[in-house]
Design an enzyme around this catalytic site. Sequence first.
Site, short mmCIF file in Angstrom:
data_model
loop_
_atom_site.label_atom_id
_atom_site.label_comp_id
_atom_site.label_asym_id
_atom_site.label_seq_id
_atom_site.Cartn_x
_atom_site.Cartn_y
_atom_site.Cartn_z
N ASP A 79 35.87 29.04 51.70
CA ASP A 79 37.02 29.63 51.03
C ASP A 79 37.97 30.19 52.07
OD1 ASP A 79 38.49 30.57 48.74
OD2 ASP A 79 36.58 30.81 47.70
N ASP A 180 42.45 29.83 48.57
CA ASP A 180 42.66 30.80 47.50
C ASP A 180 44.16 31.05 47.28
OD1 ASP A 180 41.40 32.83 45.72
OD2 ASP A 180 42.51 34.22 47.00
N GLU A 237 43.95 26.28 45.42
CA GLU A 237 43.99 26.96 44.12
C GLU A 237 45.45 27.28 43.82
OE1 GLU A 237 42.07 30.82 41.86
OE2 GLU A 237 42.87 31.04 43.87
N HIS A 310 34.06 30.60 39.44
CA HIS A 310 33.73 32.02 39.55
C HIS A 310 34.70 32.91 38.79
CE1 HIS A 310 36.79 31.16 42.49
NE2 HIS A 310 37.00 32.45 42.67
N ASP A 311 35.84 32.36 38.34
CA ASP A 311 36.84 33.14 37.62
C ASP A 311 36.89 32.81 36.13
OD1 ASP A 311 37.79 34.58 39.81
OD2 ASP A 311 39.27 33.06 40.34
#
Length: 541
Positions: A79, A180, A237, A310-311
């Site tokens: 990440d 991210d 993302e 994860h979100d």
Amino acid sequence: MDSNGDGIGDLKGITSRLDYLKELGVDVVWLSPIYESPNDDNGYDISNYRDVMREFGTMEDFDEMLSEMHKRGIKLVMDLVVNHSSDEHPWFIESRKSKENPFRDYYIWRPGKDGSEPNNWVSFFSGSAWKYDEATDEYFLHLFSSKQPDLNWENPKVRNEVYDLMTFWLDKGIDGFRMDVINCISKVEGLPDATPAPGEKYAWGGEFFTNGPKVHEYIQEMNERVLSKYDIMTVGETGGVTPQDAQLYAGYNRDELNMVFQFEHTDVDSGPGGKWDLAPWKLSDLKVIMSRWQDELYGKAWNSLYLNNHDQPRSVSRFGDDKNYRVESAKMLATFLHLQQGTPYIYQGEELGMTNVAFPSIEDYRDVEIHNLWRERIVEGSGDADKLLHAIHVKGRDNARTPMQWDASANAGFTKGTPWIGMNPNYVDINAKAALEDPNSVFHYYQKLVDLRHNHLIMVYGKYDLILRDHPQIYAYTRTLGEEVWLVICNFYGDEAEFTLPTGLPETAVELIVSNYEARESLDVRRLSLRPYEALVYKLS
């Protein structure tokens, strides 16, 4: 997986479970941030980009994990969190000391306006996107938590720092980055006010910081300076992108990224008030959204395929039936997703059919987003606590963050200590050990889908075409590569559904490729009565 009993998953724990990932058939592991961090936002607040969080282990543990992945033919994507750092990063500690500090311009500082914040932007995590700092009588921008100050990408020194830290990890042998909120790194000059809703102080300023004026210039520079020099995979993302935007970020000839995560389909159950305003999702909306991305990126850019991360809440609880048809609906959703064009992402536990958790109290939750929301609406506001807790049960990010369910022993075999967040109590029945022993498990179905993708070019390169666009229960489409045609039929509901083959397609199948119920005798696909959440994939003649 926790290897040392402190209740926190760690690198040695991951290494100990690599054979499980190999058995599933995955090619790449994407890890959420493992860097040194105060952990205000589950590691997305980084205080040292070149070291590992102590709870997760050491750099030696990391090197061992990477080596063991590569021995098994598994690649590692890290990440990259560079829209913001932690407020405990040395850059920010220096930046806040004085307006003349050489690091001041590493972040976005502004004086107040009319006795208040520099503008009225709202943070992704509720409240103002600005925090006042007494030392210099100015505010810094934080699109996320107040402990996550935004980096100033206008400053070439910041960009050089980012390219250096990326090179550090790539030279260690990692295989790429998931970036991210990468489409937030360029802000509109002047940071203008957004238009608030009636009676609201703060406003969503997304049009001023998503897909900003210089974002493609920055990513192309990153590609030229770093990405192009390595054989790696990159995914950005990018909330709030259209397929046209994605063609810019991930277009085949753009020299930017390999693919992006878009979020249009994850807003399908959001009402006018946003994520926490629950609304029933419609299959017709899902068809339009998914098909648009399939059609408009075909031949131009590459899709990423996901329902979980994860979100996001657990897909079987969100789009399936996690009580009456958990196994069937989990398999159906996997079929629906994996047969489309793009790279499928399997989020930990998805391959087991793990479900949402409904913790009884707000105190059981760990997510900074949830606690900020609760404070704003319940502690400081006059909201309905029961209604908000229900919304958190349905949409909260901690649904995806309860520990991986390895077996039926205490704490699901995740830790011998006290887990950092509570377990989902259904781990006694839903766990990896039970799934591996059951030939009809969700795990073995995912394994089959992964194997099909590895062995059939049509799953990778075939053109997608939606059929039965207006059917209220069935999502069906074809994939076509040359003379080969596959037919994918998914019943999205717990009632039986009638499928009628559209004219123009071959009426007899050559083979039933995969299904989530026991195999059917006939290969006649003209009319089919589908069982609850049934999924069928046929190769047509």
